[in-house]
Structure formats: structure tokens, C-alpha cells
Scaffold this active site. Structure first.
Site, PDB file in Angstrom:
ATOM      1  CD  GLU A   1      23.253 -34.227 -19.223  1.00  0.00           C
ATOM      2  OE1 GLU A   1      23.087 -33.122 -18.663  1.00  0.00           O
ATOM      3  OE2 GLU A   1      22.324 -34.886 -19.724  1.00  0.00           O
TER       4      GLU A   1
ATOM      5  CG  ASP B   1      23.098 -35.210 -26.449  1.00  0.00           C
ATOM      6  OD1 ASP B   1      22.291 -36.015 -26.971  1.00  0.00           O
ATOM      7  OD2 ASP B   1      22.731 -34.276 -25.721  1.00  0.00           O
TER       8      ASP B   1
HETATM    9 ZN   LIG Z   1      20.672 -33.559 -19.487  1.00  0.00          ZN
HETATM   10 ZN   LIG Z   2      20.207 -34.135 -22.479  1.00  0.00          ZN
END
Ligand SMILES: [Zn+2]
Ligand SMILES: [Zn+2]
Length: 438
Positions: free
Chosen positions: A165, A95
Site C-alpha cells: 500500500e 502482499d
Molecule cells: Zn490497496
Molecule cells: Zn491491494
């Protein structure tokens, strides 16, 4: 003759000892370059679903390694595919988003970046969750696997995911055809840096590893009026207070003690002045669980308690509390499948030693990596942790993580070099194991 024999034996020894030594050595040789990339990523963080520079920086590097690269998958995601003969399809995910946090690490390459939240608010931005170590490891692993193509067979699907997030990114990539436009994975692997383990220690939690995350709003409505004449009102502040207290019994009285669950009221807002009883008060909750059953129990219980307390307070029918579960922001629990968890943990323990690869307890944090496995539960999936707390700090705190900066803290500064080199080695050996030639 004798010299030739010695040379032949030496060559044989070198070739048998080669694979492990070569990989660690290659990673070490790569580190200066990787650390330059890491510092650059750290200094230039991007908010969720606004990752533009990061994938643009990584795409040509992946093409250079021989991957077929598709950009803008799920808005800003990137998919890099390498087909290397028959065998399973392995997805490796990193990510890439950062957080609206003002960095206070004091690092020479600390972020001074500013960004804009979806509501238009300006905010400082920081890689406070360490996703910059994930991106760097992702590239480092791609480099190793591209260089070792003769040692594996199958297909690699390497993805850079946006918006972890905010819980949007995995869904966005899946909705944009991640499993239909590209080879569909049989195995899923990811890692996260950890603020709860010393640098270089790997942790795996077989089974549920991270929680269902729900955000719930409660609009507690009353009947406002003058603070001196409470008898003419239905006070939403008193009512909301009773709701907050009653919610504590959901976990302590209604849920089995063997089922992990959390109900936290993180925000309580109401009123404007000393002598006015307001019309309403607002509560914001985070609700955590592992199983769908416990999730249901908590969400239904919240609605029931809010309504029940309002009835007890004599609130009129048309002023009952409004409970909103923000379904669009839901992140499902992350499950590490048994076979792959055991296989990878055993592999890491053999490779790194039993003190560097350990079984860790699950946590109530959330990760949308869960969505890839949930999209097809016949797959095998694991996310593992790689400790990032510098050894000296870990020892000084005696491993008490309440004395150390957590993930998302403006002070979180993982020992990046150790995280990246360990994670790269771990990812590479796991990939080689999954994609080993039959
Ligand atoms: Zn995070
Ligand atoms: Zn993270």
C-alpha cells in the site's frame, strides 16, 4: 473375469478424470481450515512494513509443507522456496499489509485492531484491500502444489510481500537480494481481489494493467497581508486556484487522447482566517499514467504550469512555487507480458469457461508488483483479478460499481470463500502449466 474388467475400466476412468476433479475437491476439502485462517488474518490486520504476526504465522506452515523458508527479507517479507527437479523458476507473490481504515462491514470477525502510522498517529487498521484473501490463497496454493509434486518440475519461489500500500515492499525485498539470494524467477504471478467483478470471475488485462503512480506537492508561495488591502499582497489562494484549473489542461489539451492519464488535486490547503491573505497555499496531487513518456509530460507540465501561473500573477522570483515529486513514493506501472497473459487467459477460459475468465480493461490504480518485472524485463509476468462482489449485491447494483464499496472502503467485504477457492484453483493450474514436466 467380467467383474475384474468392469473394475479395471472403472479404475481407468477414475484415473483419467482424476486430476481436475481431485484438485477442486482438495481445495473444497481445505476450505474450512482456510476460512479459519482467513478470519484470523482479517481480525488481525497489520499496517505496511509492520507485518510481524502474519509472516510468523505463515512461516511454520510453509516449512511443514517442505519449503525452505527465509524470514525478514525486505524488513518483514518472507521467501519460501521449493526445488523440485529441473525446469523454470516460478515466483508466486502475495502482499500482506492492511490499511489505516476503521472497518464498518459489521462482519462477526471484523477488525478492531489499532496500529501506529510512521508519524506516530494511532489509527484503526483493516484489511480493506483484501490482502487477507491473497495470503490465504498463497498458502492454499502452496498446499496444492506440495501435494502434487509428482505433477510438476522446476522451482517454486513463494513470497509474502510487505508494504504494497505504501509502495515500499517490493523494492525492499529486491534491495534485500530477492533475485540474488534466492533462485531468480523466469515467471512471475500474482492476483488481486476485485471490487469491480462478481465473485469468482477472473479478469486479465494484457499489456499495461495498472498505472504509474506519482505523488506531487506544490507549495504555492505568495506575499501575505491584510485581506482588506489585496493590492499590497500576492494572493497565493487565488494563484493556487488558477494552478488547479490550469492543471486540467494537461490531460485534456497536451496529452494525446489515446494515452491514459490522470491529474487529481486531492488536497488544497491555505490560510487561517477570513481577513488574512496567507503567505502560501499547499496542493497535493496524485498523477497517473502508463508509459514513462506520458509520466514525464505530466510531471514537467505541472512544474511549468505552476511557474507560469506564478509569473502571470506577478509573484517575485524568490517566491516561485516549489514543486516536489515524491520519488521515494513512486510506484511504476504494472505490465502483463503478452505471451503469459494470453497463455494464462486461454488456460483459465478452458478450465473455468469463457464467462468466468474474461479480458478486463486496465485501471489507473497502482501495484508495486510491477517492480519484479521491471527489475528484469526478460521475465514473463502476470497479475490477474479475482472478483469478490457477492452475486446478489452485483445483481442488485446491475454491475454498476459506483453503487458498490470499492477496494479500500471500510465496507469492502469480498465473498472470501469464493475468492480464495477460485484464486487457488487458478494459481495452481497456472503454476502446473508453467512448471509442467517436459
Ligand atoms: Zn490497496
Ligand atoms: Zn491491494
Amino acid at each position: 473375469m467380467k467383474l475384474k474388467l468392469v473394475l479395471a475400466v472403472a479404475a481407468m476412468m477414475a484415473s483419467t478424470a482424476a486430476p481436475a476433479a481431485t484438485m477442486a475437491d482438495s481445495i473444497r476439502a481445505d476450505m474450512p481450515q482456510l476460512m479459519t485462517l482467513y478470519r484470523d488474518l482479517h481480525a488481525n490486520p497489520e499496517l505496511s512494513m509492520q507485518e510481524v504476526r502474519t509472516p510468523a504465522l505463515m512461516a511454520p506452515k510453509m516449512r511443514e509443507l517442505g519449503f525452505q523458508v527465509a524470514e525478514h527479507v525486505g524488513k518483514t517479507g518472507l521467501v519460501a522456496v521449493m526445488k523440485n527437479g529441473p525446469g523454470p523458476v516460478l515466483l508466486l507473490r502475495a502482499d500482506m499489509d492492511a490499511l489505516p481504515v476503521r472497518e464498518q462491514t459489521g462482519l462477526p470477525f471484523a477488525s478492531h485492531a489499532m496500529g501506529k502510522l510512521p508519524d506516530g498517529t494511532e489509527t484503526p487498521v483493516m484489511h480493506a484491500c483484501g490482502h487477507d484473501t491473497h495470503i490465504t490463497t498463497w498458502l492454499a496454493t502452496a498446499r496444492r502444489l506440495a501435494a502434487m509434486k509428482d505433477q510438476w518440475s522446476g522451482t517454486l519461489v513463494m513470497i509474502l510481500q510487505p508494504g504494497e500500500e505504501t509502495g515500499e515492499g517490493a523494492k525492499a525485498m529486491l534491495d534485500d537480494g530477492l533475485f540474488t539470494r534466492f533462485p531468480k524467477p523466469d515467471y512471475l504471478l500474482a492476483f488481486h481481489d476485485s471490487a469491480s467483478q462478481p465473485a469468482g470471475q477472473i479478469g486479465i488485462s494484457p499489456g499495461y494493467a495498472l498505472a504509474n503512480v506519482d505523488s506531487v506537492d506544490i507549495d504555492v508561495r505568495g506575499v501575505g497581508g491584510h485581506g482588506a488591502y489585496p493590492q499590497t499582497t500576492k494572493d497565493p489562494i487565488v494563484l493556487a486556484s488558477r494552478i488547479v484549473v490550469a492543471l486540467q489542461t494537461l490531460v485534456s489539451r497536451e496529452n494525446s487522447p489515446f494515452n491514459p492519464a490522470v491529474v487529481t488535486v486531492g488536497s488544497f490547503q491555505g490560510g487561517a482566517k477570513h481577513n488574512i491573505i496567507p503567505d502560501n497555499a499547499k496542493l497535493q496531487l496524485t498523477v497517473r499514467s502508463y508509459t514513462p513518456e506520458v509520466r514525464r509530460l505530466l510531471l514537467d507540465g505541472i512544474k511549468r504550469i505552476a511557474r507560469g501561473e506564478a509569473i502571470a500573477a506577478g509573484v517575485p522570483d524568490d517566491r516561485m512555487p516549489v514543486v516536489t515529486v515524491r520519488e521515494a513514493e513512486f510506484t511504476p506501472a504494472t505490465f502483463n507480458t503478452d505471451d503469459l497473459s494470453v497463455r494464462v487467459l486461454t488456460l483459465f477460459q478452458q478450465h473455468f469457461g469463457a464467462d468466468r475468465a474474461v479480458k478486463t480493461a486496465p485501471v489507473m490504480g497502482g501495484e508495486d508488483f510491477s517492480r519484479y518485472w521491471l527489475a528484469d524485463k526478460s521475465k514473463q509476468s502476470v497479475i490477474f483479478w479475482v472478483g469478490g462482489v457477492p452475486k446478489a449485491k452485483w445483481d442488485a447494483a446491475k454491475g454498476d460499481t459506483s453503487k458498490l464499496p470499492s477496494l479500500h472502503s471500510p465496507f469492502w467485504a469480498p465473498e472470501a470463500e469464493t475468492v480464495i477457492s477460485t484464486a487457488t484453483e487458478a494459481m495452481t493450474i497456472a503454476a502446473l502449466d508453467v512448471l509442467k514436466k517436459s
